[in-house]
Design a protein around this motif. Structure first.
Motif, PDB file in Angstrom:
ATOM      1  N   LEU A 333     -29.727  10.358  50.344  1.00  0.00           N
ATOM      2  CA  LEU A 333     -30.155  10.566  51.728  1.00  0.00           C
ATOM      3  C   LEU A 333     -29.816  11.980  52.212  1.00  0.00           C
ATOM      4  O   LEU A 333     -30.584  12.603  52.938  1.00  0.00           O
ATOM      5  N   VAL A 334     -28.655  12.486  51.811  1.00  0.00           N
ATOM      6  CA  VAL A 334     -28.258  13.838  52.243  1.00  0.00           C
ATOM      7  C   VAL A 334     -28.982  14.876  51.380  1.00  0.00           C
ATOM      8  O   VAL A 334     -29.488  15.896  51.893  1.00  0.00           O
ATOM      9  N   GLY A 335     -29.048  14.619  50.104  1.00  0.00           N
ATOM     10  CA  GLY A 335     -29.864  15.442  49.226  1.00  0.00           C
ATOM     11  C   GLY A 335     -29.399  16.881  49.031  1.00  0.00           C
ATOM     12  O   GLY A 335     -30.215  17.772  48.828  1.00  0.00           O
ATOM     13  N   ILE A 336     -28.118  17.128  49.091  1.00  0.00           N
ATOM     14  CA  ILE A 336     -27.613  18.491  48.816  1.00  0.00           C
ATOM     15  C   ILE A 336     -26.651  18.369  47.632  1.00  0.00           C
ATOM     16  O   ILE A 336     -25.541  17.817  47.762  1.00  0.00           O
ATOM     17  N   GLY A 337     -27.061  18.868  46.497  1.00  0.00           N
ATOM     18  CA  GLY A 337     -26.312  18.652  45.257  1.00  0.00           C
ATOM     19  C   GLY A 337     -24.931  19.275  45.257  1.00  0.00           C
ATOM     20  O   GLY A 337     -24.049  18.835  44.525  1.00  0.00           O
ATOM     21  N   SER A 338     -24.700  20.287  46.080  1.00  0.00           N
ATOM     22  CA  SER A 338     -23.417  21.010  46.008  1.00  0.00           C
ATOM     23  C   SER A 338     -22.312  20.344  46.839  1.00  0.00           C
ATOM     24  O   SER A 338     -21.187  20.844  46.874  1.00  0.00           O
ATOM     25  N   LEU A 339     -22.621  19.240  47.524  1.00  0.00           N
ATOM     26  CA  LEU A 339     -21.576  18.594  48.350  1.00  0.00           C
ATOM     27  C   LEU A 339     -20.842  17.514  47.567  1.00  0.00           C
ATOM     28  O   LEU A 339     -21.301  17.057  46.528  1.00  0.00           O
ATOM     29  N   VAL A 340     -19.712  17.091  48.106  1.00  0.00           N
ATOM     30  CA  VAL A 340     -18.951  15.969  47.532  1.00  0.00           C
ATOM     31  C   VAL A 340     -19.409  14.696  48.243  1.00  0.00           C
ATOM     32  O   VAL A 340     -19.643  14.708  49.459  1.00  0.00           O
ATOM     33  N   GLY A 351     -18.618  14.786  42.802  1.00  0.00           N
ATOM     34  CA  GLY A 351     -18.834  16.109  43.395  1.00  0.00           C
ATOM     35  C   GLY A 351     -19.152  17.116  42.313  1.00  0.00           C
ATOM     36  O   GLY A 351     -19.110  16.786  41.117  1.00  0.00           O
ATOM     37  N   PRO A 352     -19.454  18.330  42.732  1.00  0.00           N
ATOM     38  CA  PRO A 352     -19.806  19.356  41.760  1.00  0.00           C
ATOM     39  C   PRO A 352     -18.659  19.624  40.778  1.00  0.00           C
ATOM     40  O   PRO A 352     -17.510  19.318  41.074  1.00  0.00           O
ATOM     41  N   GLY A 353     -19.016  20.181  39.642  1.00  0.00           N
ATOM     42  CA  GLY A 353     -17.989  20.543  38.634  1.00  0.00           C
ATOM     43  C   GLY A 353     -17.415  19.320  37.967  1.00  0.00           C
ATOM     44  O   GLY A 353     -16.252  19.331  37.544  1.00  0.00           O
ATOM     45  N   GLY A 354     -18.161  18.212  37.925  1.00  0.00           N
ATOM     46  CA  GLY A 354     -17.697  17.020  37.211  1.00  0.00           C
ATOM     47  C   GLY A 354     -16.673  16.205  37.976  1.00  0.00           C
ATOM     48  O   GLY A 354     -16.008  15.337  37.395  1.00  0.00           O
ATOM     49  N   LEU A 355     -16.514  16.491  39.258  1.00  0.00           N
ATOM     50  CA  LEU A 355     -15.561  15.694  40.048  1.00  0.00           C
ATOM     51  C   LEU A 355     -16.009  14.221  40.044  1.00  0.00           C
ATOM     52  O   LEU A 355     -17.162  13.920  40.347  1.00  0.00           O
ATOM     53  N   HIS A 356     -15.081  13.349  39.679  1.00  0.00           N
ATOM     54  CA  HIS A 356     -15.450  11.938  39.608  1.00  0.00           C
ATOM     55  C   HIS A 356     -14.199  11.073  39.777  1.00  0.00           C
ATOM     56  O   HIS A 356     -13.170  11.340  39.175  1.00  0.00           O
ATOM     57  N   MET A 357     -14.304  10.069  40.610  1.00  0.00           N
ATOM     58  CA  MET A 357     -13.183   9.146  40.779  1.00  0.00           C
ATOM     59  C   MET A 357     -13.724   7.786  41.220  1.00  0.00           C
ATOM     60  O   MET A 357     -14.558   7.700  42.111  1.00  0.00           O
ATOM     61  N   GLN A 358     -13.279   6.751  40.510  1.00  0.00           N
ATOM     62  CA  GLN A 358     -13.495   5.397  41.001  1.00  0.00           C
ATOM     63  C   GLN A 358     -12.112   4.823  41.169  1.00  0.00           C
ATOM     64  O   GLN A 358     -11.300   4.904  40.249  1.00  0.00           O
TER      65      GLN A 358
END
Ligand SMILES: O=P(O)(O)OC[C@H]1O[C@H](O[C@H]2O[C@H](CO)[C@@H](O)[C@H](O)[C@H]2O)[C@H](O)[C@@H](O)[C@@H]1O
Length: 523
Positions: A333-340, A351-358
């Motif tokens: 919905l936001v559609g901006i790839g550079s945001l978290v 988020g960008p740079g492979g940021l990932h957390m579950q």
């Protein structure tokens, strides 16, 4: 259980609702009830002596009333007192005439006495209770009244206090909904549900031992016992966190009520000054903050102008969207790839740079969520307008489009599904009930995690969080903890932990635009 046995610090912003017992807390009707019980048991005792030549210890209006009767549903009161005298009568049925020697018959006779007393003596309110309830309503808290009595609505209307409560749950509702009487938590849990406020965000005020126990078992944030019968220690032992003599002790001083939240647009220069040379780290809720609340979730489309502002900000500082929605959905919905993006109220982050957390252990709850989803879909299918929205780590049950008369059915269905799945906890929001994993995680904790993960816990960074709904309160509280800025979007009368306010999403756009202008000028 909290150990808080001193005068409460009822800073109004700490709670979002107050739930009040009626008899003995709001009105002095406990006096009439007690008198009616005394007439009943005195008459029954005389009958037993005459018929069977057996007697039992007379009803003590102080001791017996508070131990066996106060706060309990009518028939439970009869049963409980008689048992204390080793008398076991058949239960009978609620239709039993008042001269039948059954629990229901005696209960119905007590009701007759009560009606006579009500007609002849009337009921009065406690003025301090009314003043307190008015003051918390003026501060934006919701209020409900709970009573085991089937006379509660008559009494409330009689004293003209009905308008002071957003919800009423009485003995008639309890019977209809199959709620267990106090000391079971049901009546309090149901009131909190009707207000759509989690019990831990509400306080309860009770004068009965069974009542403080019920509120405590329902998980209320604060249980206030009102001691009108010299039973302070017993109230504490049964679950009251604090005990007062009268609600006058809770009336907030002028200072405690606080001034309305400063408007973040009008006070933008002050915020800019507070920011100084620091860079903001911006955390944004989606629905109600970046887009206005609309009829259905899929209609909440981000405005192009807002998207542009977010892109501009994203080029100057960290911007994270922290939403109750599914993470992939809100990212689209936001559609901006550079945001978290943090979805499912912070359980799922990328988020960008492979940021990932579950959130650790969240995956264990997927089978429970799947079961809940299936049950909800099946059991709510007959109610027009309900939308069940599955997110990876939560389920939203929307009732915005449901007829007013059906909302209760939605709620009881959600509650009954949740009851069978204790691994999930129920929360609320704007015309929505949610089920999510019963884990110590929320938007505030997700923001803390992001500040660490993005290396933003620095002196030269100031976090700013914008949100409009109750799940955002955890993030506002987090902002307070670390000296960030919490901006609540919405009505000035709302009780919130935020420090500033913006009226609506248009003002959010203007605020963020000014921030973007400022950052671009300074760079
Ligand atoms: O944390 P948020 O990003 O604000 O998400 C909270 C819930 O928002 C959505 O529901 C709300 O917005 C809908 C569209 O305006 C509205 O129809 C609904 O009544 C609101 O409750 C979303 O659908 C939920 O999943 C989010 O939990």
């Amino acid at each position: 259980m909290k150990q808080l046995h001193s005068k409460p610090n009822l800073t109004l912003t700490c709670y979002r609702a107050g739930v009040f017992d009626l008899d003995g807390v709001v009105t002095d009707s406990a006096r009439l009830h007690c008198l009616a019980w005394q007439r009943l048991f005195d008459a029954y005792r005389a009958e037993r002596v005459e018929q069977d030549r057996v007697s039992f210890a007379a009803f003590d209006p102080n001791e017996d009333y508070r131990r066996y009767i106060d706060g309990k549903p009518r028939y439970e009161g009869v049963r409980s007192f008689l048992e204390s005298r080793m008398i076991h009568l058949p239960f009978g049925t609620p239709q039993d005439s008042a001269d039948r020697e059954t629990v229901c018959g005696l209960g119905n006779r007590k009701q007759r006495f009560f009606e006579q007393l009500l007609a002849s003596q009337g009921v009065e309110v406690f003025a301090s209770s009314i003043a307190f309830i008015e003051s918390i309503r003026a501060a934006g808290l919701k209020t409900a009244v709970v009573s085991s009595s089937k006379n509660a609505r008559v009494v409330l209307t009689g004293v003209g206090a009905h308008h002071l409560f957003d919800a009423v749950v009485d003995g008639i509702d309890s019977e209809r909904l199959g709620l267990n009487g106090k000391p079971h938590p049901d009546i309090f849990s149901h009131a909190a549900s009707l207000l759509a406020i989690p019990p831990e965000r509400a306080f309860a005020v009770e004068d009965a031992l069974s009542g403080v126990e019920a509120a405590s078992r329902a998980g209320f944030g604060l249980v206030v016992g009102v001691d009108r019968a010299g039973q302070r220690e017993d109230l504490l032992a049964h679950g009251a966190d604090i005990v007062i003599d009268d609600l006058i002790e809770l009336l907030p001083s002028e200072a405690a009520q606080g001034a309305p939240l400063p408007d973040a647009l009008a006070g933008f220069d002050g915020i800019a000054e507070r920011l100084g040379h620091r860079l903001p780290a911006i955390f944004l809720d989606y629905d109600g903050t970046l887009t206005p609340i609309v009829a259905r979730p899929e209609l909440a489309i981000l405005d192009e102008a807002m998207r542009l502002i977010l892109k501009r900000l994203g080029q100057r500082c960290s911007v994270a969207i922290v939403s109750g929605r599914d993470r992939a959905n809100v990212a689209e919905l936001v559609g901006i790839g550079s945001l978290v993006y943090a979805g499912s109220h912070g359980f799922d982050i990328t988020g960008p740079g492979g940021l990932h957390m579950q959130y650790e252990r969240a995956a264990e709850f997927l089978p429970h969520l799947a079961t809940a989803e299936t049950q909800l879909q099946q059991r709510l299918a007959g109610i027009r307008g309900v939308l069940v929205e599955r997110k990876r780590f939560a389920i939203a049950i929307h009732y915005r489009l449901v007829a007013e008369s059906d909302v209760d059915r939605v709620l009881t269905t959600v509650e009954s599904v949740a009851e069978g799945l204790p691994q999930l906890r129920r929360t609320g929001g704007k015309k929505v009930f949610e089920l999510r994993p019963r884990l110590p995680w929320d938007k505030g904790k997700a923001v803390f995690w992001l500040l660490e993960a993005l290396d933003l816990s620095q002196a030269d960074v100031m976090p700013i969080y914008l949100g409009d709904d109750e799940t955002d309160e955890d993030a506002f509280a987090a902002m307070r903890e670390i000296g960030g800025l919490g901006l609540f979007v919405g009505d000035a009368s709302q009780v919130t932990a935020a420090s500033h306010r913006l009226s609506d999403t248009v003002c959010v756009g203007r605020f963020l635009e000014r921030l973007a202008d400022m950052l671009e000028t300074h760079s």
